[in-house]
Motif scaffolding. Sequence first.
Motif, PDB file in Angstrom:
ATOM      1  N   ALA A 171       0.855  -1.199   0.000  1.00 12.23           N
ATOM      2  CA  ALA A 171       0.000   0.000   0.000  1.00 12.23           C
ATOM      3  C   ALA A 171       0.888   1.245   0.000  1.00 12.23           C
ATOM      4  O   ALA A 171       0.583   2.243  -0.668  1.00 12.23           O
ATOM      5  CB  ALA A 171      -0.923  -0.007   1.212  1.00 12.23           C
ATOM      6  N   LEU A 172       1.988   1.185   0.724  1.00 11.35           N
ATOM      7  CA  LEU A 172       2.907   2.328   0.773  1.00 11.35           C
ATOM      8  C   LEU A 172       3.641   2.514  -0.551  1.00 11.35           C
ATOM      9  O   LEU A 172       3.841   3.641  -1.014  1.00 11.35           O
ATOM     10  CB  LEU A 172       3.910   2.143   1.909  1.00 11.35           C
ATOM     11  CG  LEU A 172       3.320   2.161   3.326  1.00 11.35           C
ATOM     12  CD1 LEU A 172       4.428   1.896   4.351  1.00 11.35           C
ATOM     13  CD2 LEU A 172       2.622   3.472   3.629  1.00 11.35           C
ATOM     14  N   LEU A 173       4.041   1.407  -1.156  1.00 14.80           N
ATOM     15  CA  LEU A 173       4.748   1.491  -2.437  1.00 14.80           C
ATOM     16  C   LEU A 173       3.838   2.077  -3.511  1.00 14.80           C
ATOM     17  O   LEU A 173       4.248   2.908  -4.335  1.00 14.80           O
ATOM     18  CB  LEU A 173       5.236   0.090  -2.859  1.00 14.80           C
ATOM     19  CG  LEU A 173       6.024   0.027  -4.177  1.00 14.80           C
ATOM     20  CD1 LEU A 173       7.335   0.796  -4.065  1.00 14.80           C
ATOM     21  CD2 LEU A 173       6.287  -1.428  -4.584  1.00 14.80           C
ATOM     22  N   HIS A 174       2.602   1.621  -3.506  1.00 15.70           N
ATOM     23  CA  HIS A 174       1.557   2.126  -4.404  1.00 15.70           C
ATOM     24  C   HIS A 174       1.468   3.656  -4.285  1.00 15.70           C
ATOM     25  O   HIS A 174       1.536   4.381  -5.274  1.00 15.70           O
ATOM     26  CB  HIS A 174       0.253   1.436  -3.984  1.00 15.70           C
ATOM     27  CG  HIS A 174      -1.021   1.971  -4.544  1.00 15.70           C
ATOM     28  ND1 HIS A 174      -1.431   1.746  -5.841  1.00 15.70           N
ATOM     29  CD2 HIS A 174      -2.021   2.684  -3.963  1.00 15.70           C
ATOM     30  CE1 HIS A 174      -2.623   2.307  -6.028  1.00 15.70           C
ATOM     31  NE2 HIS A 174      -3.005   2.880  -4.902  1.00 15.70           N
ATOM     32  N   ASP A 175       1.369   4.119  -3.066  1.00 17.09           N
ATOM     33  CA  ASP A 175       1.271   5.562  -2.849  1.00 17.09           C
ATOM     34  C   ASP A 175       2.576   6.269  -3.216  1.00 17.09           C
ATOM     35  O   ASP A 175       2.568   7.363  -3.779  1.00 17.09           O
ATOM     36  CB  ASP A 175       0.913   5.830  -1.382  1.00 17.09           C
ATOM     37  CG  ASP A 175       0.535   7.287  -1.156  1.00 17.09           C
ATOM     38  OD1 ASP A 175      -0.385   7.760  -1.864  1.00 17.09           O
ATOM     39  OD2 ASP A 175       1.159   7.937  -0.313  1.00 17.09           O
ATOM     40  N   ALA A 176       3.705   5.608  -2.928  1.00 11.82           N
ATOM     41  CA  ALA A 176       5.008   6.227  -3.185  1.00 11.82           C
ATOM     42  C   ALA A 176       5.201   6.512  -4.678  1.00 11.82           C
ATOM     43  O   ALA A 176       5.636   7.608  -5.064  1.00 11.82           O
ATOM     44  CB  ALA A 176       6.128   5.316  -2.672  1.00 11.82           C
ATOM     45  N   GLY A 419      10.353   6.475   3.475  1.00  9.30           N
ATOM     46  CA  GLY A 419      11.190   6.668   4.651  1.00  9.30           C
ATOM     47  C   GLY A 419      12.624   6.216   4.443  1.00  9.30           C
ATOM     48  O   GLY A 419      13.298   5.821   5.394  1.00  9.30           O
ATOM     49  N   GLY A 420      13.088   6.257   3.189  1.00  7.89           N
ATOM     50  CA  GLY A 420      14.471   5.913   2.906  1.00  7.89           C
ATOM     51  C   GLY A 420      14.750   4.423   2.836  1.00  7.89           C
ATOM     52  O   GLY A 420      15.896   4.007   2.618  1.00  7.89           O
TER      53      GLY A 420
END
Length: 429
Positions: A171-176, A419-420
């Motif tokens: 979900a975070l990668l999608h948003d990233a 977040g790096g």
Amino acid sequence: MLDIKVLRDNPDAVKAGAIKKRLADRVQAVDRALAIDAELRAMIPGLDALRSEQKNFGKTMGKLSPAERETALARQKDLKAEIGALEEREKTLRAELEQQLALVPNVPDPEVPDGKDDTENVEVKRHGQVRTFDFTPRAHYDLAEAQGWVDFLRAANMAGSRNYILFGDLALLHDAVLRFAVELMVQRGFVPVDPPLLVRDQAMFGTGFFPGGEEQTYRCERDGLNLIGTAEVPVTSLHGGEMLTEDQLPKKYVARSACFRREAGTHGKDTRGLYRVHQFQKVEQVVIDVADQERSIRHHHDIVANAEALLQACDLPYRIVAVCGGDLGVPQAMKYDIETWMPSRNAYCETHSASRFYDYQARRLDLRYRPKDGGKVQFCHTLNNTVIASPRVLIPLLENHQLPDGRVVVPAALRPYLGGREVLGKPLG
RNA sequence: GGUGGGGUGGCAGAGUGGCCUAAUGCGGCAGUCUUGAAAACUGCAGUUGGCGCAAGUCAACCGAGGGUUCGAAUCCCUCCCCCACCGCCA
């Protein structure tokens, strides 16, 4: 929508264009439109003359004797009936002309390759090395499910097939990747837009999705609104009905939005995984500029280059194809698709679609500008391209960047949005 | 959802049945003046369609669609949108 003058001057080229697009059933719309146009032009001078007579009556009426006035009024009655009948006919003809003209496809550019469907698109460029694995690579759905990143079953239970739920790092990668795409475009001078997702029929018609695309569109019938399948619809419609000035152009917009597609008629096709889904997020680039073919072509190359920059930053191998006539939509004059390498499908698959329309959409949208030199008002040219569509792009991101243990390397460009972190997921057994 | 006020050319804004063939201002274009520019002054100019080589000429267009009338930007009906206030609400 094409200019009726183009049909008059060059009917055969317009018909040949429809045939090149494998839309033979729309060839007859050209002849119908021309027949209606001819009838209209035959009746207009007479009608105008009658209206002129009616209009001038008011000026002379006062000077008439009572007897003359009597005959004049009788004549006016006749005029009214005659004009009424002709106007009725004119109204019908104009509506029919509009309808037929709306069916006539845009004429594909000469550089559009001949061909029946997407198997005959012509590769024009290839970038990046296709990765060879020294282990058995996982398909994105296997990998993501094993990581607990996606749930197709529960999604299908609550929302039907072709749905998904993203969790955790995915979900975070999608948003990233979406955020990265927006920022990249903003850096390149595009104005970010957050548009309506529910639009009137006019916006669907104006961008060329209606008539024809109704089956692909989710519709909120009681409100007469449609869920957009792409932000191209609201963003290209943004200045519909407006008269822009040349110094306001070009307009370059980038919009991130949810997109909804019914995918009717694709039963059994691409059913597995995140490839073909009903709802997704897309960052779309739209350019509106003056009516200049060369400039449109330059913009076209630019918006392709923007998408390439994103794919290169994500270390994804891709190729560009010139879309052939049979795979071209009704409103496009020319289209490039960008296809990104997807190991599980063992193929380059469409992730981007870059179209130029010339004034086809602008005519339907009544999107015009006043040239600087004081010349005639012109319809704008419009173009658009995907910047990124997710979750589809998660397929190549996961599959190309996977490690033997099932973790996934984050391309450097996306790390600031995560977040790096350089690697996502836990080692799988 | 309720009540009220509105929607006129690129923009602002007059116009309540027939010289509206839409005033006026701003902005635009051309010219005069100027080394150049600004200002000032003069002129041109809405959009769409028909006919015409052209100058031009005729018609349509005042949010959209109907209606009344010999004639509608103007009166009536329906719809859309905007603004204000009230109610409800993320």
